[in-house]
Enzyme design. Structure first.
Site, short mmCIF file in Angstrom:
data_model
loop_
_atom_site.label_atom_id
_atom_site.label_comp_id
_atom_site.label_asym_id
_atom_site.label_seq_id
_atom_site.Cartn_x
_atom_site.Cartn_y
_atom_site.Cartn_z
N ASP A 57 0.85 -1.20 0.00
CA ASP A 57 0.00 0.00 0.00
C ASP A 57 0.88 1.24 0.00
O ASP A 57 1.63 1.48 0.95
CB ASP A 57 -0.90 -0.02 1.25
CG ASP A 57 -2.11 0.86 1.11
OD1 ASP A 57 -1.96 2.03 0.70
OD2 ASP A 57 -3.23 0.40 1.41
N ASP A 58 0.82 2.02 -1.08
CA ASP A 58 1.57 3.28 -1.19
C ASP A 58 3.08 3.06 -1.33
O ASP A 58 3.86 3.93 -0.93
CB ASP A 58 1.34 4.19 0.03
CG ASP A 58 -0.06 4.76 0.10
OD1 ASP A 58 -0.88 4.44 -0.77
OD2 ASP A 58 -0.33 5.53 1.05
N CYS A 93 -5.71 4.78 -3.27
CA CYS A 93 -5.91 3.35 -3.02
C CYS A 93 -7.11 2.72 -3.72
O CYS A 93 -6.96 1.84 -4.57
CB CYS A 93 -6.04 3.12 -1.51
SG CYS A 93 -4.72 3.88 -0.53
N ASP A 347 -0.52 -0.52 -4.83
CA ASP A 347 -1.68 0.13 -5.44
C ASP A 347 -1.33 1.47 -6.06
O ASP A 347 -1.89 1.85 -7.09
CB ASP A 347 -2.83 0.26 -4.44
CG ASP A 347 -2.44 0.89 -3.11
OD1 ASP A 347 -1.29 1.35 -2.96
OD2 ASP A 347 -3.30 0.91 -2.20
N ASN A 348 -0.41 2.22 -5.47
CA ASN A 348 0.03 3.51 -6.02
C ASN A 348 1.38 3.85 -5.41
O ASN A 348 1.86 3.15 -4.51
CB ASN A 348 -0.98 4.62 -5.73
CG ASN A 348 -1.42 4.70 -4.29
OD1 ASN A 348 -2.50 4.20 -3.93
ND2 ASN A 348 -0.60 5.29 -3.44
#
Length: 616
Positions: A57-58, A93, A347-348
């Site tokens: 995540d991130d 997200c 996700d990013n």
């Protein structure tokens, strides 16, 4: 290079470009034996492969977080392929994850935010995707599906079973409001009630759940797809006590963002590490556009805290590093590692200090959208960096379909990524290659550290990354109709906007990729007009909408002088623009579209009342 028929057919099928098979190698023909000899039987079919997908995540590429994950390097980077030009198409997200699990861009899913009314799990449900997305499709293809960790934002202790996420053989989901609380997580297994793990480290809890689901998958005797989705290195988010019924106040939110929290065993690591002092880190001159250009330079105390925030991100990833090794060890112990694809992504991306930004995401710049993608598995080259083909999260569902032998869906906006070195290099060197990524965002942005975490409105934009031989470009249009163009080969930090009204250089002297900036921008704006509302094949091959005769397949083709009049000398041409800044995908805010203002009525696509391809 000799191209086998099977490889050529595979590359053509995955949608990244067409390659002709060598003469006499028709894949539809059966081999002929000599007179009196029987044709040898085909080799035995390979067992259907499994997939283990670790989704962080991130996690960034450009802040070098992977350099601090030695076990990911050992088991995945050195034993697999790293795709260096892989992009999240929405830098936040939930929209990014819905794109990943549907193969469709956010403007088609209409899940454009992390919470209602424009996003989150409730929006995913209301859009009808709960019985029409990846795990459901995969179960129909005969796979068992398992998931632990974060699925979507606004998937909560209150709505977890109304309805439950569809398509999973076994699951153990993280739930809001404690998804991002590293030491106070809540998980929900299968149909059971949520359970609190207060005092335990979230990634360690998840690791044990992932190992258990892996064992379940092996024992089932069926091929399986397992996702382990830890929260690291996302910021820690703790809920605050608030009065019931209190209205939302941007200056006093019911939650608090702070730096990530590592496991106790990792908290002393990397004491001297700092964010890389690249040219775009807290620059002396403002950069970017819209609200970003108004940001103040960070003072020393702020920078020191952001270095601490960065170290905490690296420390939080160490438990993920151990999770990857644990999964590899268990796959090996079960004797199935060689028949399993292990995939790693995020996700990013993330920024810390670039363009004077506080820690966060939500921008279209390289730090926020260029994300890790590593694949290890059958036929995948070891220790190889796949560079030269642009891929996106919309390509992941089609890629998994291709790896598992499932026919692609007609409504996929993406196409399967060629994961073997031979297929990748064929696509990379072909005349029609994937070189574009459409990027889109709606709504607000905010800092996630302790400084200047103001709620920033009007962060809606459309953008385009195009990368091919001789050019590496970023083009964007913000909802206030400011434009950006960066030549990333010459300006890797995206500091010098070639379309900035404040640029003191004469417009005739501005150059991108060796061409006048205005010439390049005209082509990119037309391409973005097609991509901003594209669907399926149009997203994969947008140039064919502009040039149906097939004469243009890449930006290099479009830059030919014969097309100058087509792109540059039409004052009435439809251009990318917004009617107003909206926080979600609202058709009346989106401005001109290809379908309404380009394709039917002309605009940039007509000359003297005749469609371009007919006039030519």
């Amino acid at each position: 290079m000799h191209i086998t028929a099977a490889t050529a057919a595979a590359v053509a099928a995955i949608g990244f470009g067409a390659v002709a098979a060598t003469a006499g190698s028709d894949p539809g023909q059966s081999p002929l034996g000599l007179a009196g000899e029987s044709v040898p039987p085909p080799p035995p079919a390979r067992r259907q492969p499994n997939v283990v997908f670790v989704l962080t995540d991130d996690q960034d590429v450009h802040l070098s977080s992977l350099d601090y994950m030695p076990l990911v390097k050992k088991h995945l980077v050195e034993r697999g392929t790293f795709f260096s030009r892989h992009y999240a198409t929405t830098a936040v997200c939930c929209p990014s994850r819905v794109t990943l699990w549907t193969g469709r861009f956010a403007h088609n899913t209409n899940v454009t935010d992390v919470s209602p009314p424009y996003g989150g799990y409730p929006k995913f449900i209301s859009q009808g995707y709960n019985d029409n997305y990846f795990p459901v499709w995969l179960q129909a293809a005969g796979y068992n599906t398992y998931y632990t960790g974060k699925l979507f934002n606004a998937h909560t202790v209150e709505n977890y079973n109304s309805p439950a996420p569809g398509g999973f053989t076994g699951s153990d989901f993280l739930l809001d409001p404690h998804t991002y609380d590293y030491l106070n997580s809540t998980f929900q297994r299968n149909g059971e009630e949520p359970r609190s793990y207060e005092g335990q480290y979230s990634t360690d809890v998840l690791a044990e759940k992932a190992y258990g689901l892996l064992d379940e998958g092996v024992k089932s005797g069926k091929p399986f797809f397992l996702v382990a989705a830890p929260i690291a290195p996302h910021a820690n988010v703790a809920m605050k006590e608030v009065e019931p019924g209190r209205p939302n106040d941007p200056d006093n939110l019911p939650f608090e963002f702070t730096e990530p929290i590592p496991a106790e065993r990792h908290k002393q690591l990397f004491k001297d590490v700092k964010v890389q002092r690249t040219a775009n880190f807290n620059p002396d001159r403002p950069s970017g556009a819209n609200w970003i250009r108004e940001l103040p330079q960070q003072n020393g105390t702020n920078v020191e805290y952001n270095d601490h925030f960065y170290r905490q991100r690296l420390r939080s990833l160490q438990a993920v590093d151990e999770l990857v090794e644990g999964l590899i060890a268990r796959l090996e112990a079960h004797g199935i590692l060689d028949n399993t694809y292990v995939v790693y992504s995020s996700d990013n991306g993330y920024h810390i200090g670039q363009h004077r930004l506080q820690p966060g995401k939500s921008c279209g710049y390289e730090e926020d959208v260029n994300v890790p993608l590593i694949v290890r598995g059958p036929g995948v080259a070891a220790n190889y960096t796949a560079d030269g083909v642009v891929t996106t999260h919309a390509d992941l569902a089609p890629t998994f379909f291709n790896l598992l032998g499932t026919a692609p869906r007609d409504d996929f906006d993406g196409a399967a990524i060629p994961v073997t070195r031979e297929e990748f290099e064929i696509v990379r060197d072909a005349g029609e290659r994937r070189e574009h990524a459409g990027i889109e965002y709606w709504g607000n942005a905010m800092g996630e550290g302790i400084y200047n975490r103001n709620w920033l409105e009007h962060n809606t934009y459309k953008a385009l990354r195009v990368s091919g031989p001789g050019y590496n470009l970023y083009y964007s249009v913000w909802c206030n109709n400011e434009h950006e163009l960066y030549d990333i080969n010459a300006d890797p930090g995206q500091l010098y906007n070639l379309l900035s009204p404040s640029n003191s250089t004469l417009a005739a002297e501005l150059v991108a990729a060796g061409y006048p900036a205005s010439k390049v921008a005209a082509r990119l704006d037309a391409l973005l007009l097609v991509l901003k509302t594209c669907a399926s094949e149009t997203c994969r091959r947008p140039w064919t909408q502009l040039h149906p005769d097939g004469s243009v397949k890449t930006l290099a083709d479009a830059l030919a002088p014969r097309y100058d009049g087509f792109y540059e000398q039409r004052e009435e041409a439809a251009r990318v623009a917004f009617a107003y800044c909206a926080n979600g995908f609202l058709t009346d805010a989106e401005g001109p579209t290809w379908e309404t203002h380009g394709k039917p009525y002309g605009g940039v696509y007509m000359r003297d009342g005749v469609r371009w391809e007919d006039w030519v």
